[in-house]
Design an enzyme around this catalytic site. Structure first.
Site, PDB file in Angstrom:
ATOM      1  N   TYR A  89       0.865  -1.190   0.000  1.00  0.00           N
ATOM      2  CA  TYR A  89       0.000   0.000   0.000  1.00  0.00           C
ATOM      3  C   TYR A  89       0.895   1.231   0.000  1.00  0.00           C
ATOM      4  O   TYR A  89       1.879   1.293   0.749  1.00  0.00           O
ATOM      5  CB  TYR A  89      -0.899   0.026   1.248  1.00  0.00           C
ATOM      6  CG  TYR A  89      -1.650   1.344   1.374  1.00  0.00           C
ATOM      7  CD1 TYR A  89      -2.904   1.492   0.801  1.00  0.00           C
ATOM      8  CD2 TYR A  89      -1.069   2.446   2.010  1.00  0.00           C
ATOM      9  CE1 TYR A  89      -3.568   2.718   0.870  1.00  0.00           C
ATOM     10  CE2 TYR A  89      -1.730   3.660   2.076  1.00  0.00           C
ATOM     11  CZ  TYR A  89      -2.966   3.788   1.508  1.00  0.00           C
ATOM     12  OH  TYR A  89      -3.617   4.993   1.559  1.00  0.00           O
ATOM     13  N   GLU A 145      -3.330   7.765  -4.016  1.00  0.00           N
ATOM     14  CA  GLU A 145      -3.173   6.445  -3.406  1.00  0.00           C
ATOM     15  C   GLU A 145      -2.973   5.363  -4.457  1.00  0.00           C
ATOM     16  O   GLU A 145      -3.651   5.357  -5.483  1.00  0.00           O
ATOM     17  CB  GLU A 145      -4.438   6.154  -2.596  1.00  0.00           C
ATOM     18  CG  GLU A 145      -4.418   4.864  -1.818  1.00  0.00           C
ATOM     19  CD  GLU A 145      -5.750   4.653  -1.088  1.00  0.00           C
ATOM     20  OE1 GLU A 145      -5.810   4.939   0.114  1.00  0.00           O
ATOM     21  OE2 GLU A 145      -6.719   4.224  -1.741  1.00  0.00           O
TER      22      GLU A 145
END
Lengths: 288, 377
Positions: free
Chosen positions: B101, B189
């Site tokens: 992530y 993101e």
């Protein structure tokens, strides 16, 4: 003298020649605020408001000519970041930025720079500051408040007027009222102003008006619990707001269970703060 | 404003972040063609602005171009959490060795951007943060200095990234930072950032949210707003500079200021009513804005009464009063209207409204009680 400004505070208005700038500068003059000058690049040398206020091309020139120590910013969104930095570099001690809609990344950079310069900032996206009977720097309608011993700090604009008005109706007055603004990154926050009220000999009690979103109220509750001896009464707007909905203010959004009205009210009650159900209940709680 | 995955990934690619070489399709046929060009084995990903697409069946793997076309057909007809799927992204299937992530957002309390990485990528990062917070590595970035090389090394070390991947990860972090900074994102993101079987780092998914306050200087991005993601009345409200959110109650509210608008909703509830909406007419609301606001409120057929709570400051009472009169002329409302007008130029405003058939109130509590009573009658 209030916690941040008083009758001797000399104010320069950045954006004085605009419609809103003129309107509110006039209200401020009527109230007794020392509006010693205005700034509008390209209009230096002119006079506004029936020849009462000189206009300068830059804040630096205005400060040199008038000895201003405070700047109120009421310029369009795209000009506001530059205006704040200009004020800080011109030797202004207190910047009050009323303009709304400033991008958050700009605000992070501006706040870092103003901290570095040791300049205090109120706002942006705020109604400004009122020391009843002495000075008003911003939008807060002066006739809605009387001088007194209650410090008022709020994240909301019009809700602040509501509370001042409710206090006035029962004969209660304010020492200073600070609208810190609803943006997620701003100048003074609750804790900064609470600290000033705690130290201010003219303030005996404090009203704190918060709203959903972020964790400023929770952190303020912790501060009150540990550092405040003066009683605090609070109101938190947004109990009826459904989670996940953005309610206008950049700050007023409940993110994943963080920053709900219930959480904030609970934190404040734990810290010994009385929390009103609606703004007009505040005078009842704060007492005479 | 949220950006679709395919747009976010196009932006990331411009900043040197490796992304799959897929394309977006609006028809099954197009999807089939793209799949063929990509060699057949593809992932069909619905482009809707909600989370949980995969769980809702909006992401499917196709083994060949024909299957891609069939799957695209079914996905393009879907609705996910109330939003229609109008486009699908057709990306080449990539074999995944591991998932990271990587995201940048604003830490409002710290007043700094924060770059976040975790070796537990590919799943809901908030869940990871709740259950195993030690797996989340954060580096705060000084807003004046920007992302530094050591910030990135701290992340690489923190997530125990194999050293051979450090240079690629470094470039991706730099690219993501620049994409975040240049586009005024509040979130940039990559989840997951995968390490492929061949040892390459690729941004498999991408998500960006752009600061609404900054859209004035990003006109091209502003045009990409997906109007499916909001109610038509909310779109109309924004056109007039109003913030409107529809709720389920019966009392329409028109208030200046977000805080006061919420407090007004709260007090309606306190006295036994339900607010039909949140509406902030903003500072300095002029007659045209007020008229638009009233039209929008009354489009909601559940509204049985309207409460105006205007506390003048930057907003002037006389202007609002003129707007209300103009709006009543245009809309000819049949529901009762309760008004409370205080503050800057309130007296002038009240004088203007004396002729109009409105219920007046002095205090907020009185206004709320009268509105609740009016809605019930």
């Amino acid at each position: 003298m209030g916690i941040l400004a008083g009758k001797n505070t000399r104010v320069v208005v950045q954006g004085i020649t605009g419609r809103e700038g003129l309107f509110h500068s006039e209200r401020m003059l009527e109230y007794g605020t020392q509006v010693v000058g205005g700034v509008r690049p390209g209009k230096g040398g002119e006079w506004v408001l029936d020849g009462k206020v000189p206009v300068f091309d830059s804040v630096k020139v205005a400060v040199d000519a008038t000895g201003a120590d405070c700047s109120m910013i009421i310029v369009p969104q795209s000009a506001a970041p530059d205006a704040m930095l200009e004020a800080a570099d011109a030797g202004i001690r207190l910047v009050v930025c009323l303009t709304e809609g400033i991008p958050i990344q700009d605000m992070m950079r501006i706040r870092a720079y103003l901290d570095f310069k040791g300049v205090q900032l109120i706002g942006p996206n705020c109604p400004g500051l009122l020391t009843p009977g002495e000075t008003k720097i911003g939008f807060i309608p002066g006739d809605n408040a009387i001088p007194g011993n209650i410090g008022v700090v709020s994240r909301s604009g019009t809700l602040t007027y509501e509370v001042l008005y409710a206090l006035k109706l029962v004969g209660l007055g304010a020492s200073t009222c600070v609208g810190i603004g609803g943006d997620p990154v701003k100048g003074l926050n609750f804790i900064d102003v609470l600290q000033m009220f705690e130290e201010d000999p003219l303030t005996d009690k404090v009203v704190m008006i918060g709203e959903i979103g972020g964790t400023d109220e929770e952190r303020a509750a912790e501060f009150i619990n540990q550092n405040m001896t003066k009683p605090v009464v609070s109101f938190i707007a947004g109990r009826s707001a459904p989670p996940g909905k953005r309610m206008g203010h950049a700050g007023a959004i409940v993110e994943g269970g963080e920053g709900s009205a219930a959480d904030k009210i609970e934190a404040l009650k734990q810290a010994g703060v009385q929390v009103a159900d609606h703004p007009e209940q505040i005078p009842e709680f704060i007492g005479k | 404003m949220k950006l679709h995955e395919y747009i976010s990934k196009q932006i990331f690619a411009r900043y040197g972040v490796p992304v799959p070489q897929g394309k977006v399709a609006a028809t099954p046929k197009e999807a089939g063609k793209i799949a063929k060009k990509l060699g057949g084995r593809v992932v069909i990903k619905s482009q809707v602005l909600v989370g949980g697409r995969g769980k809702a069946g909006g992401v499917k793997l196709a083994k060949n171009a024909k299957e891609a076309e069939t799957l695209a057909k079914s996905i393009l007809g879907m609705e996910i959490k109330g939003l229609p799927v109008r486009k699908v992204l057709v990306d080449p299937a990539i074999d995944i060795a591991s998932e990271i992530y990587l995201g940048i957002t604003n830490d409002r309390a710290a007043r700094q951007p924060v770059i976040i990485a975790s070796a537990a990528g590919g799943i809901d990062i908030e869940e990871v943060a709740r259950t195993t917070p030690e797996k989340i590595i954060r580096a705060h970035v000084n807003p004046l200095l920007g992302l530094q090389d050591y910030n990135i090394r701290d992340l690489s070390i923190g997530i125990e990234l194999e050293r051979k991947h450090w240079p690629a990860f470094h470039e991706i972090c730099k690219g993501l930072w620049e994409a975040y900074r240049d586009n005024d994102a509040t979130l940039a993101e990559i989840n997951p950032l995968v390490i492929s079987g061949a040892g390459e780092l690729i941004a498999l998914d991408g998500k960006m949210i752009i600061d609404d306050n900054a859209l004035y200087r990003h006109e091209q991005l502003a045009e990409l707003r997906d109007l499916d993601a909001e109610a038509p009345t909310e779109t109309e409200a924004r056109k007039y500079g109003l913030t409107y959110i529809k709720l389920d109650g019966e009392i329409g509210c028109m208030v200046n200021g977000a805080g006061l608008a919420m407090a007004t909703m709260d007090i309606i509830k306190l006295f036994g009513g339900q607010p039909a909406n949140f509406l902030d007419i903003g500072g300095g609301a002029d007659a045209e804005k007020v008229a638009a606001a009233l039209r929008i409120i009354l489009q909601d057929k559940n509204v049985k009464a309207v409460l105006f709570n205007i506390f003048g400051g930057i907003t002037r009472g006389d202007e609002v009063a003129r707007g209300i009169l103009e709006a009543m002329n245009q809309v000819k409302p049949k529901v009762p209207m309760v008004i409370r007008l205080v503050g800057t130029n309130a007296e002038e405003g009240r004088a203007l409204l004396a002729e109009a058939k409105m219920i007046t109130a002095e205090t907020l509590a009185e206004a709320a009680k009268k509105a609740v009573a009016a809605a019930k009658s």
